[in-house]
Design a protein around this motif. Structure first.
Motif, PDB file in Angstrom:
ATOM      1  N   GLU A 140       0.925  -0.967  -0.468  1.00  0.00           N
ATOM      2  CA  GLU A 140       0.356   0.139  -0.156  1.00  0.00           C
ATOM      3  C   GLU A 140       0.629   1.746  -0.398  1.00  0.00           C
ATOM      4  OE1 GLU A 140      -3.737   1.805   2.646  1.00  0.00           O
ATOM      5  OE2 GLU A 140      -2.283   1.275   3.440  1.00  0.00           O
ATOM      6  N   LEU A 141       0.938   2.587  -1.137  1.00  0.00           N
ATOM      7  CA  LEU A 141       1.231   3.395  -0.956  1.00  0.00           C
ATOM      8  C   LEU A 141       0.010   4.802  -0.650  1.00  0.00           C
ATOM      9  CD1 LEU A 141       3.544   3.285  -4.011  1.00  0.00           C
ATOM     10  CD2 LEU A 141       3.961   2.972  -1.587  1.00  0.00           C
ATOM     11  N   MET A 142       0.407   5.465  -0.022  1.00  0.00           N
ATOM     12  CA  MET A 142      -0.466   6.741   0.608  1.00  0.00           C
ATOM     13  C   MET A 142       0.137   8.323   0.248  1.00  0.00           C
ATOM     14  SD  MET A 142      -2.569   5.257   4.007  1.00  0.00           S
ATOM     15  CE  MET A 142      -1.159   5.150   5.253  1.00  0.00           C
ATOM     16  N   TRP A 143      -0.281   8.643   0.169  1.00  0.00           N
ATOM     17  CA  TRP A 143      -0.349   9.789  -0.492  1.00  0.00           C
ATOM     18  C   TRP A 143      -0.536  11.087   0.416  1.00  0.00           C
ATOM     19  CZ3 TRP A 143       0.458  13.152  -5.121  1.00  0.00           C
ATOM     20  CH2 TRP A 143       1.158  14.721  -5.033  1.00  0.00           C
ATOM     21  N   THR A 144      -1.102  11.780   1.408  1.00  0.00           N
ATOM     22  CA  THR A 144      -2.056  13.003   2.126  1.00  0.00           C
ATOM     23  C   THR A 144      -0.848  13.862   1.629  1.00  0.00           C
ATOM     24  OG1 THR A 144      -2.135  11.398   3.842  1.00  0.00           O
ATOM     25  CG2 THR A 144      -2.429  14.010   4.095  1.00  0.00           C
ATOM     26  N   ILE A 145      -1.969  14.680   0.640  1.00  0.00           N
ATOM     27  CA  ILE A 145      -1.551  15.489   0.245  1.00  0.00           C
ATOM     28  C   ILE A 145      -1.573  17.175   0.692  1.00  0.00           C
ATOM     29  CG2 ILE A 145      -1.911  17.298  -1.769  1.00  0.00           C
ATOM     30  CD1 ILE A 145      -2.830  14.700  -3.249  1.00  0.00           C
ATOM     31  N   ALA A 146      -2.882  16.913   1.339  1.00  0.00           N
ATOM     32  CA  ALA A 146      -3.555  17.885   2.428  1.00  0.00           C
ATOM     33  C   ALA A 146      -4.147  18.043   3.649  1.00  0.00           C
ATOM     34  CB  ALA A 146      -4.154  19.405   1.653  1.00  0.00           C
ATOM     35  N   GLN A 147      -3.646  17.722   4.912  1.00  0.00           N
ATOM     36  CA  GLN A 147      -4.151  17.389   5.967  1.00  0.00           C
ATOM     37  C   GLN A 147      -3.931  19.023   6.980  1.00  0.00           C
ATOM     38  OE1 GLN A 147      -3.855  13.480   8.500  1.00  0.00           O
ATOM     39  NE2 GLN A 147      -2.567  15.508   9.873  1.00  0.00           N
ATOM     40  N   TYR A 148      -5.298  19.393   7.089  1.00  0.00           N
ATOM     41  CA  TYR A 148      -5.692  20.461   7.882  1.00  0.00           C
ATOM     42  C   TYR A 148      -5.877  19.681   9.303  1.00  0.00           C
ATOM     43  CZ  TYR A 148      -8.279  24.205  10.546  1.00  0.00           C
ATOM     44  OH  TYR A 148      -8.635  25.803  11.179  1.00  0.00           O
ATOM     45  N   ASN A 149      -4.764  20.256  10.604  1.00  0.00           N
ATOM     46  CA  ASN A 149      -5.086  20.091  11.884  1.00  0.00           C
ATOM     47  C   ASN A 149      -5.007  21.514  12.756  1.00  0.00           C
ATOM     48  OD1 ASN A 149      -3.669  17.661  10.884  1.00  0.00           O
ATOM     49  ND2 ASN A 149      -1.410  18.703  11.716  1.00  0.00           N
ATOM     50  N   HIS A 150      -6.253  20.924  13.528  1.00  0.00           N
ATOM     51  CA  HIS A 150      -6.914  21.873  14.081  1.00  0.00           C
ATOM     52  C   HIS A 150      -6.516  21.397  15.666  1.00  0.00           C
ATOM     53  CE1 HIS A 150      -8.601  25.067  15.695  1.00  0.00           C
ATOM     54  NE2 HIS A 150     -10.473  24.098  16.504  1.00  0.00           N
ATOM     55  N   TYR A 151      -6.179  22.216  16.269  1.00  0.00           N
ATOM     56  CA  TYR A 151      -6.103  22.174  17.648  1.00  0.00           C
ATOM     57  C   TYR A 151      -7.030  22.552  19.019  1.00  0.00           C
ATOM     58  CZ  TYR A 151      -1.809  20.870  16.262  1.00  0.00           C
ATOM     59  OH  TYR A 151      -0.558  19.996  15.179  1.00  0.00           O
ATOM     60  N   LEU A 152      -7.060  21.787  19.704  1.00  0.00           N
ATOM     61  CA  LEU A 152      -8.777  22.131  20.237  1.00  0.00           C
ATOM     62  C   LEU A 152      -8.131  22.430  22.215  1.00  0.00           C
ATOM     63  CD1 LEU A 152     -10.796  18.707  19.827  1.00  0.00           C
ATOM     64  CD2 LEU A 152     -10.910  20.825  18.673  1.00  0.00           C
ATOM     65  N   ASP A 153      -6.423  23.149  22.319  1.00  0.00           N
ATOM     66  CA  ASP A 153      -6.491  23.161  23.329  1.00  0.00           C
ATOM     67  C   ASP A 153      -5.120  23.766  23.614  1.00  0.00           C
ATOM     68  OD1 ASP A 153      -5.164  20.587  22.889  1.00  0.00           O
ATOM     69  OD2 ASP A 153      -4.796  20.565  25.544  1.00  0.00           O
ATOM     70  N   ALA A 154      -5.007  24.508  24.444  1.00  0.00           N
ATOM     71  CA  ALA A 154      -3.589  25.664  24.235  1.00  0.00           C
ATOM     72  C   ALA A 154      -2.425  24.346  24.701  1.00  0.00           C
ATOM     73  CB  ALA A 154      -3.594  26.303  25.130  1.00  0.00           C
ATOM     74  N   GLU A 155      -2.593  23.884  25.208  1.00  0.00           N
ATOM     75  CA  GLU A 155      -1.474  22.374  25.637  1.00  0.00           C
ATOM     76  C   GLU A 155      -1.075  21.704  23.877  1.00  0.00           C
ATOM     77  OE1 GLU A 155      -4.173  23.025  28.067  1.00  0.00           O
ATOM     78  OE2 GLU A 155      -2.991  24.483  28.936  1.00  0.00           O
ATOM     79  N   GLY A 156      -1.895  21.584  23.164  1.00  0.00           N
ATOM     80  CA  GLY A 156      -1.764  20.756  21.722  1.00  0.00           C
ATOM     81  C   GLY A 156      -2.000  19.450  22.645  1.00  0.00           C
ATOM     82  N   HIS A 157      -2.809  19.055  23.827  1.00  0.00           N
ATOM     83  CA  HIS A 157      -3.088  17.570  23.289  1.00  0.00           C
ATOM     84  C   HIS A 157      -4.373  17.255  22.490  1.00  0.00           C
ATOM     85  CE1 HIS A 157      -0.658  17.650  27.372  1.00  0.00           C
ATOM     86  NE2 HIS A 157      -0.727  18.642  27.982  1.00  0.00           N
ATOM     87  N   HIS A 158      -5.523  18.357  21.806  1.00  0.00           N
ATOM     88  CA  HIS A 158      -6.658  17.342  21.958  1.00  0.00           C
ATOM     89  C   HIS A 158      -6.330  17.956  20.165  1.00  0.00           C
ATOM     90  CE1 HIS A 158      -7.976  15.707  25.471  1.00  0.00           C
ATOM     91  NE2 HIS A 158      -7.371  16.390  25.870  1.00  0.00           N
ATOM     92  N   ARG A 159      -6.671  16.928  19.062  1.00  0.00           N
ATOM     93  CA  ARG A 159      -6.542  17.384  17.606  1.00  0.00           C
ATOM     94  C   ARG A 159      -7.823  16.946  16.465  1.00  0.00           C
ATOM     95  NH1 ARG A 159      -3.862  14.973  13.302  1.00  0.00           N
ATOM     96  NH2 ARG A 159      -2.536  14.078  14.626  1.00  0.00           N
TER      97      ARG A 159
END
Length: 280
Positions: free
Chosen positions: A117-136
């Protein structure tokens, strides 16, 4: 420099125009002919904290601007790993793994070590839900190539009605491989929990629009090498996978369970798969 030492040595507090920051990760002071700018990244208990202050000379007057914890956009090839410096980011990833076929009927005999299997994630948008960066929360767009290969004495073929069947090779043939390949436009959705800046896990569905499929068989005879290729295999047009990530400082590991049949049930053998590999 004196200001940088002051920033590094006190607790975080504000008094009018005074900001004192304890244990910053980095302090940058930029001085030019008409501007002085101070950038502080991190503070005690919060590696994501950012402080920026600039004083600019404009027509013999000065303009002061201060920003604390701004929302920033970043581009990173390393995806989620590394230092978290923003509440949102866009990442690109590459993955490679192996496919293990599940519930394949006889005489199908797939080889996991040859099924890639070959995967190319062209674009992934990450949104952090807390200031410490624990939840995304993440979503994205990817291309996924999966092949399911047999290296034994059974090959894929079509009957007179166009159904995919498993059959033997011609007499005297020396098999190389027979495989099914599927190309998908994938839309992953993931929730991630990060224990710290380096370790975490993520889980979520992957929506697949399977836009292309083919079977290919290669074998040798006394007359040379033979290749049979057919591009109308009636792959399942829409499937949903479940994907699990394990994040660490070096390489991300993934496991993806695909509970839906690879081929449409009226047109070929019923089987599912589970894949596992790495992402960078």
């Amino acid at each position: 420099m004196a200001l940088g030492v002051s920033l590094a040595g006190h607790a975080v507090e504000t008094d009018n125009d005074t900001v004192v920051i304890n244990k910053p990760k980095s302090v940058t002071i930029i001085t030019g002919d008409s501007i002085q700018k101070i950038e502080v990244v991190g503070r005690e208990g919060n590696d994501d904290y950012r402080y920026e202050n600039s004083i600019q000379l404009v027509d013999s007057n000065y303009v002061s601007q201060t920003t604390i914890d701004p929302v920033r956009w970043t581009w990173g090839l390393r995806g989620f790993r590394g230092d978290i410096t923003s509440r949102n980011e866009i990442a690109m990833k590459f993955g490679v793994g192996m496919n293990a076929v599940l519930n394949a009927p006889e005489p199908l005999d797939f080889s996991t070590s040859s099924s890639f299997e070959l995967m190319w994630t062209i674009a992934q948008y990450n949104h952090y839900l807390d200031a410490e960066g624990h939840h995304r929360l993440s979503t994205g767009f990817a291309l996924d190539w999966r092949n399911y290969r047999m290296t034994g004495t059974t090959r894929f073929d079509k009957d007179a009605d166009g159904h995919i069947i498993a059959t033997g090779y011609p007499e005297g043939a020396r098999p190389k491989f027979s495989r099914i390949k599927v190309l998908s436009l994938s839309f992953p959705i993931e929730y991630c929990y990060q224990f710290n800046r380096h370790f975490g896990f993520g889980i979520g569905p992957v929506l697949n629009w399977n836009v292309y499929g083919s079977i290919k068989t290669k074998y040798k005879t006394d007359g040379g090498t033979m290749k049979d290729l057919d591009k109308r295999i009636h792959q399942n047009p829409f499937t949903i996978d479940w994907m699990l990530h394990f994040y660490n400082p070096s390489i991300t590991f993934y496991v993806k369970y695909s509970p839906m049949n690879v081929l449409q049930s009226d047109w070929g053998p019923k089987f599912q798969s589970i894949s596992f590999g790495i992402e960078i």
